[in-house]
Design an enzyme around this catalytic site. Structure first.
Site, PDB file in Angstrom:
ATOM      1  N   HIS A   1       0.812  -1.217   0.000  1.00 11.86           N
ATOM      2  CA  HIS A   1       0.000   0.000   0.000  1.00 11.86           C
ATOM      3  C   HIS A   1       0.847   1.270   0.000  1.00 11.86           C
ATOM      4  O   HIS A   1       0.346   2.358  -0.262  1.00 11.86           O
ATOM      5  CB  HIS A   1      -0.996  -0.007   1.173  1.00 11.86           C
ATOM      6  CG  HIS A   1      -0.404   0.190   2.533  1.00 11.86           C
ATOM      7  ND1 HIS A   1      -0.244  -0.833   3.428  1.00 11.86           N
ATOM      8  CD2 HIS A   1       0.038   1.300   3.144  1.00 11.86           C
ATOM      9  CE1 HIS A   1       0.268  -0.365   4.551  1.00 11.86           C
ATOM     10  NE2 HIS A   1       0.452   0.935   4.401  1.00 11.86           N
TER      11      HIS A   1
ATOM     12  N   ASP B   1       0.008  -7.788   1.514  1.00 15.50           N
ATOM     13  CA  ASP B   1       0.414  -6.385   1.520  1.00 15.50           C
ATOM     14  C   ASP B   1       1.936  -6.264   1.584  1.00 15.50           C
ATOM     15  O   ASP B   1       2.503  -5.838   2.593  1.00 15.50           O
ATOM     16  CB  ASP B   1      -0.250  -5.679   2.700  1.00 15.50           C
ATOM     17  CG  ASP B   1      -0.021  -4.182   2.707  1.00 15.50           C
ATOM     18  OD1 ASP B   1       0.400  -3.645   1.662  1.00 15.50           O
ATOM     19  OD2 ASP B   1      -0.268  -3.556   3.755  1.00 15.50           O
TER      20      ASP B   1
ATOM     21  N   GLY C   1      -0.543   3.409  10.973  1.00 15.28           N
ATOM     22  CA  GLY C   1       0.469   3.341   9.933  1.00 15.28           C
ATOM     23  C   GLY C   1       1.727   2.611  10.306  1.00 15.28           C
ATOM     24  O   GLY C   1       1.676   1.434  10.602  1.00 15.28           O
TER      25      GLY C   1
ATOM     26  N   SER D   1       3.808   2.169   8.143  1.00 15.39           N
ATOM     27  CA  SER D   1       3.706   1.286   6.997  1.00 15.39           C
ATOM     28  C   SER D   1       5.052   0.803   6.481  1.00 15.39           C
ATOM     29  O   SER D   1       5.989   1.582   6.327  1.00 15.39           O
ATOM     30  CB  SER D   1       2.991   2.009   5.857  1.00 15.39           C
ATOM     31  OG  SER D   1       1.765   2.515   6.291  1.00 15.39           O
ATOM     32  N   GLY D   2       5.131  -0.503   6.187  1.00 13.49           N
ATOM     33  CA  GLY D   2       6.281  -1.057   5.498  1.00 13.49           C
ATOM     34  C   GLY D   2       7.478  -1.402   6.349  1.00 13.49           C
ATOM     35  O   GLY D   2       8.398  -2.057   5.876  1.00 13.49           O
TER      36      GLY D   2
END
Length: 256
Positions: A66, A108, A202, A204-205
């Site tokens: 994402h 994801d 979040g 994120s990643g």
């Protein structure tokens, strides 16, 4: 009708990217000692940091699929403080998992092929990922790290922050999340529920690191008070994607 309702609920339940793209969120963590996490990468667009990531080979960074929505252009490695100069390397190719269809649906993860190999040193290094399928031990203490907010409403921090989080029983996690969604397959839950540490909205990643191995990728959380999350944080289980990762790295290298 049912699909539309589910998407509506997910919009209100999950927070990933969107308005929180500019800053991974480590809650009740501390500054990572300089050089202690040399695999960490700041995934950036033309303006600023958008996601975390981590170096798994000299020319590949693993992150969340994402994060592509943040229009990443480069990665910065080799520094804990984003005000300082690190190695900035342009992204040559973005490889999302082919079955990715939104964070709440799973899969994801994304590989970023770098335009040049990272210069490995004391401050830049590769982190191992699982060699085969593995099950994380419940209550095992691991670490999650990232740049950004340290509490709700705070300004982003330029410093890399890290927090200890514990692995949560997958059945417990699925039961808690089941009040809102069916938890995707191939995920790990750690932090958030029953504690005040973890990521929020979040991060994120970034990697979930257990015993020096990156076992998970930060995927999503419920929109909640960052100080007291009421559901577990959800990560992608890297061990379930090792074959795809190896194939993608091999195919990409052969085509360049």
């Amino acid at each position: 009708m049912m699909q539309g309702l589910q998407r509506f609920l997910l919009f209100h339940v999950l927070t990933y990217l969107g308005r929180n793209v500019h800053g991974s969120v480590i809650i009740h963590g501390e500054k990572a000692p300089e050089g202690s996490m040399p695999y960490m990468a700041s995934v950036q667009n033309i303006h600023s940091h958008v996601c975390g990531g981590f170096l798994i080979s000299e020319d590949f960074v693993l992150t969340a699929a994402h994060c592509k929505d943040g229009s990443p252009r480069s990665v910065v490695i080799g520094t804990n403080n984003l005000r300082n100069n690190g190695q900035r390397i342009l992204i040559e190719k973005q490889c999302k998992h082919p079955q990715y269809d939104g964070a709440a649906s799973g899969n994801d993860l994304m590989l970023l092929k770098l335009s040049n190999k990272a210069r490995l040193s004391n401050g830049v290094d590769i982190i191992k990922i699982p060699q085969h399928d593995m099950n994380s031990n419940v209550r095992q203490t691991c670490q999650v790290a990232g740049w950004g907010y340290t509490r709700s409403g705070a300004d982003p921090s330029p410093d890399l922050m890290v927090a200890d989080v514990s692995i949560i029983d997958p059945q417990v996690c699925a039961q808690i999340w089941g009040r809102w969604i069916t938890l995707p397959a191939n995920t790990i839950c750690a932090g958030g529920y029953g504690t005040n540490k973890g990521f929020c909205q979040g991060d994120s990643g970034g990697p979930l690191v257990c015993n020096g191995i990156a076992v998970g990728i930060v995927s999503f959380n419920k929109r909640s008070n960052c100080q007291y999350p009421d559901v577990p944080n959800v990560y992608i289980d890297i061990s379930k994607y090792r074959t795809w990762i190896n194939e993608m790295i091999g195919d990409t290298e052969q085509s360049t």
